[in-house]
Structures are given as C-alpha cells and as structure tokens.
Design an enzyme around this catalytic site. Structure first.
Site, PDB file in Angstrom:
ATOM      1  N   HIS A  29      42.079  42.344  49.373  1.00  0.00           N
ATOM      2  CA  HIS A  29      42.308  40.603  48.921  1.00  0.00           C
ATOM      3  C   HIS A  29      43.622  40.363  49.921  1.00  0.00           C
ATOM      4  O   HIS A  29      44.553  40.649  49.624  1.00  0.00           O
ATOM      5  CB  HIS A  29      43.104  40.206  47.241  1.00  0.00           C
ATOM      6  CG  HIS A  29      41.792  41.273  46.361  1.00  0.00           C
ATOM      7  ND1 HIS A  29      42.063  41.532  45.229  1.00  0.00           N
ATOM      8  CD2 HIS A  29      41.308  40.604  46.391  1.00  0.00           C
ATOM      9  CE1 HIS A  29      41.195  41.569  44.934  1.00  0.00           C
ATOM     10  NE2 HIS A  29      40.434  40.984  44.991  1.00  0.00           N
ATOM     11  N   GLU A  32      47.303  40.104  49.695  1.00  0.00           N
ATOM     12  CA  GLU A  32      48.611  41.463  48.796  1.00  0.00           C
ATOM     13  C   GLU A  32      49.298  41.622  49.959  1.00  0.00           C
ATOM     14  O   GLU A  32      48.756  43.380  50.334  1.00  0.00           O
ATOM     15  CB  GLU A  32      47.319  42.188  47.629  1.00  0.00           C
ATOM     16  CG  GLU A  32      47.064  41.285  46.584  1.00  0.00           C
ATOM     17  CD  GLU A  32      45.335  41.637  45.835  1.00  0.00           C
ATOM     18  OE1 GLU A  32      45.493  41.032  45.544  1.00  0.00           O
ATOM     19  OE2 GLU A  32      45.598  42.866  46.020  1.00  0.00           O
ATOM     20  N   HIS A 125      46.561  47.150  45.634  1.00  0.00           N
ATOM     21  CA  HIS A 125      47.160  46.191  45.685  1.00  0.00           C
ATOM     22  C   HIS A 125      47.760  45.979  44.793  1.00  0.00           C
ATOM     23  O   HIS A 125      48.624  46.445  44.893  1.00  0.00           O
ATOM     24  CB  HIS A 125      45.336  46.042  44.733  1.00  0.00           C
ATOM     25  CG  HIS A 125      43.884  45.739  44.827  1.00  0.00           C
ATOM     26  ND1 HIS A 125      43.520  44.552  44.459  1.00  0.00           N
ATOM     27  CD2 HIS A 125      43.461  47.328  45.131  1.00  0.00           C
ATOM     28  CE1 HIS A 125      41.745  45.185  45.436  1.00  0.00           C
ATOM     29  NE2 HIS A 125      42.363  46.290  45.368  1.00  0.00           N
ATOM     30  N   GLU A 188      48.412  48.711  41.590  1.00  0.00           N
ATOM     31  CA  GLU A 188      48.540  47.839  41.438  1.00  0.00           C
ATOM     32  C   GLU A 188      49.809  47.622  41.835  1.00  0.00           C
ATOM     33  O   GLU A 188      50.406  48.870  40.792  1.00  0.00           O
ATOM     34  CB  GLU A 188      47.763  47.041  39.789  1.00  0.00           C
ATOM     35  CG  GLU A 188      46.848  46.443  40.089  1.00  0.00           C
ATOM     36  CD  GLU A 188      46.012  45.599  40.455  1.00  0.00           C
ATOM     37  OE1 GLU A 188      46.830  44.912  41.221  1.00  0.00           O
ATOM     38  OE2 GLU A 188      44.732  44.923  40.814  1.00  0.00           O
TER      39      GLU A 188
END
Ligand SMILES: [Zn+2]
Length: 303
Positions: A29, A32, A125, A188
C-alpha cells in the site's frame, strides 16, 4: 546488490552453502510511509556495504506507482491479487496492480530457486487507524505449525499482538506461505497517524539484526526465560458489507482491538442486527468498502 525489476533488490549474502533466504517487503500500500522509509534505509545501508547480510535477501517495494503518488493503490488493492497459481503471461485488460502482483510472484519464485529454502517473509504495513495494541502481526491461514517459535522474536521487535487469520484471502503473505513454504507475517508497524521517527528505532535495530546477524535467530528462547506477553487472537467473525443498508452500530472510529462485551450490537444489515454472544475485539472496521467486501474483523482473545 542486483536490481531484478523496479523496486525489487536481490542480495545474495555470504558465499556459504545452504543458507535459507528471507523476503522483506513494504509499500504494498503506497501511502504506508513508515515501513517504506525503514526499508529504504535498509536498502541504503546494504548498498553502501555499511550492513553485510548474513543470508540471501529479497527486498521488495511493493507498489512503486502508488508509492510515488503516496496513495494506497492506483487501480485496485494489490494485497488481494496474489494467487496460488500465478499466470505467467499478462491477462487482457489487467489493472496496474494485477500486473505488479504477477511480477512480484515471479520474482519471489525466482528467489526460491536460488536458495535451498525461503525461511521467512515479513510484509510490512501501517494501519489506517490507531490501535490499542500499537504494533501487531497477522498470520495468513495456516495449519498451526509455525507460530510459536516466532513469539519471542516478534515481542523483541515491539509487536504486542498476533492475530491468526481463519479466512483465506489473496494476500502477499498467504502466497508466500502457500507457494514458497515460508513462515510469513503481515506486520502492522504502527498507524498512518504516527510520525515515522523515532518510534521505529526498536524495529530498525531488530531488522538490522535479522539481516546482519549470523545467530540462528528464529530458534526458541532458552529455557528459564520469561514467556513473552504478546497477546494472541483468532478471527471469530469476518464482517462483510452485504448491501447498501449496511451500517455499524458501534463507533467505527474506535481504535483497533477495542473491546466489546457480550450483547453488543455490532452492525445492521437488510436482514437484521448482528449481536455478539461473547466478548470480541474489533479490527479494521471500515464501512466504506464496496458491497461484498470485508468491512472488519471480530477477534476472540486466545489467552
Ligand atoms: Zn497496508
């Protein structure tokens, strides 16, 4: 360091036989930025030979077009386009992300041919929202054979939670587990609301150690050490936005891992209200997805 295609770098590591390889990826993505800056720094250190890798490494910046525009994706969500049997040829009318997913699957398989085994894939991410557990890892759907041995490592890197996914999705980490046989995690590393520095220092030092150290880093901690306090969850329910009538009855702006007691009405749909019978923790709540897409997850705490 060899450039295999835009944003994909191969580092062969020391000239020793039988060294398993690792894959580090970010920018699947494009907005990010925290993990992207972290791996750009790693790339620089490797290029300058300030860091000597102790094992073969494939470093991937997932979606260069989206990274340039600092947006999540250009045409479609890249992290839903990885498959078990990638098409070797372009498919007529495929999106930019579909073409990129195909390319990334090919470079990963090329890497697999150069090493005896791909040991680990970490796909970095950032979350859109803040989280009660600031950093956490997710496993793809797995048979349960590998997670325990990573707990201490994830804890050292500052990850406070581990979510075991139970519904298969076409993510990069699911591909690397299924096709490459790697132990893979989506990491994450914080939220988009946070500034990149200095909260990444702990993760940075861990990554440097991961890439540069010759220690058998993934073995279990020796006996007598305290068990890590990493909290583990499994996905109990996947929330699907089934129609235009879908709406959350809890505040979807709540941070990830917010706790909901039994009896809480979570969402409303054309066919009625969904209420939980047991305590659940919410993750990735987002009603602004296409109809038929996942609007969030409800987790069960495992400890
Ligand atoms: Zn992401």
């Amino acid at each position: 360091m060899e450039t295999w295609c835009e944003g994909v770098y191969f580092e062969p590591g020391p000239n020793k036989p039988n060294l398993a390889g690792i894959i580090l990826s970010c920018g699947i993505h494009g907005d990010e930025t925290g993990p992207i800056h972290l791996l750009q720094r790693l790339h620089n250190e490797l290029q300058l030979a300030a860091l000597a890798p102790s094992r073969p490494l494939l470093l991937i910046f997932g979606n260069p077009d989206a990274i340039r525009h600092q947006q999540r994706y250009v045409d479609s969500n890249l992290n839903r386009l990885f498959t078990r049997t990638p098409s070797p040829q372009p498919v007529a009318g495929e999106s930019r992300e579909a073409a990129r997913a195909r390319q990334l699957m090919q470079v990963c398989q090329r890497f697999q041919q150069q090493v005896p085994q791909v040991d680990l894939h970490l796909d970095l991410h950032s979350t859109i929202k803040r989280s009660c557990i600031e950093r956490f890892a997710l496993t793809p759907v797995h048979s349960g054979h590998y997670s325990d041995r990573w707990l201490g490592q994830l804890w050292q890197a500052g990850f406070g939670g581990l979510v075991h996914q139970t519904r298969r999705a076409n993510t990069f980490s699911q591909f690397s587990l299924d096709v490459l046989g790697a132990d893979s995690f989506t990491l994450e590393c914080g939220s988009l609301q946070q500034s990149d520095e200095p909260h990444d220092q702990r993760l940075w030092h861990w990554l440097v150690n991961l890439v540069g150290s010759e220690v058998a880093w993934h073995t279990k901690e020796p006996g007598g050490r305290q068990q890590p306090a990493l909290r583990q969850f499994t996905v109990a329910e996947e929330i699907i936005r089934a129609s235009d009538q879908f709406r959350f009855l809890v505040d979807e702006g709540l941070p990830n891992f917010s706790q909901h007691p039994p009896g809480t009405a979570i969402y409303q749909e054309a066919r009625g209200t969904f209420t939980i019978d047991e305590e659940r923790f919410s993750l990735f709540l987002n009603s602004r997805v296409e109809t038929g897409q996942r609007a969030g997850l409800l987790l069960k705490h495992l400890q």
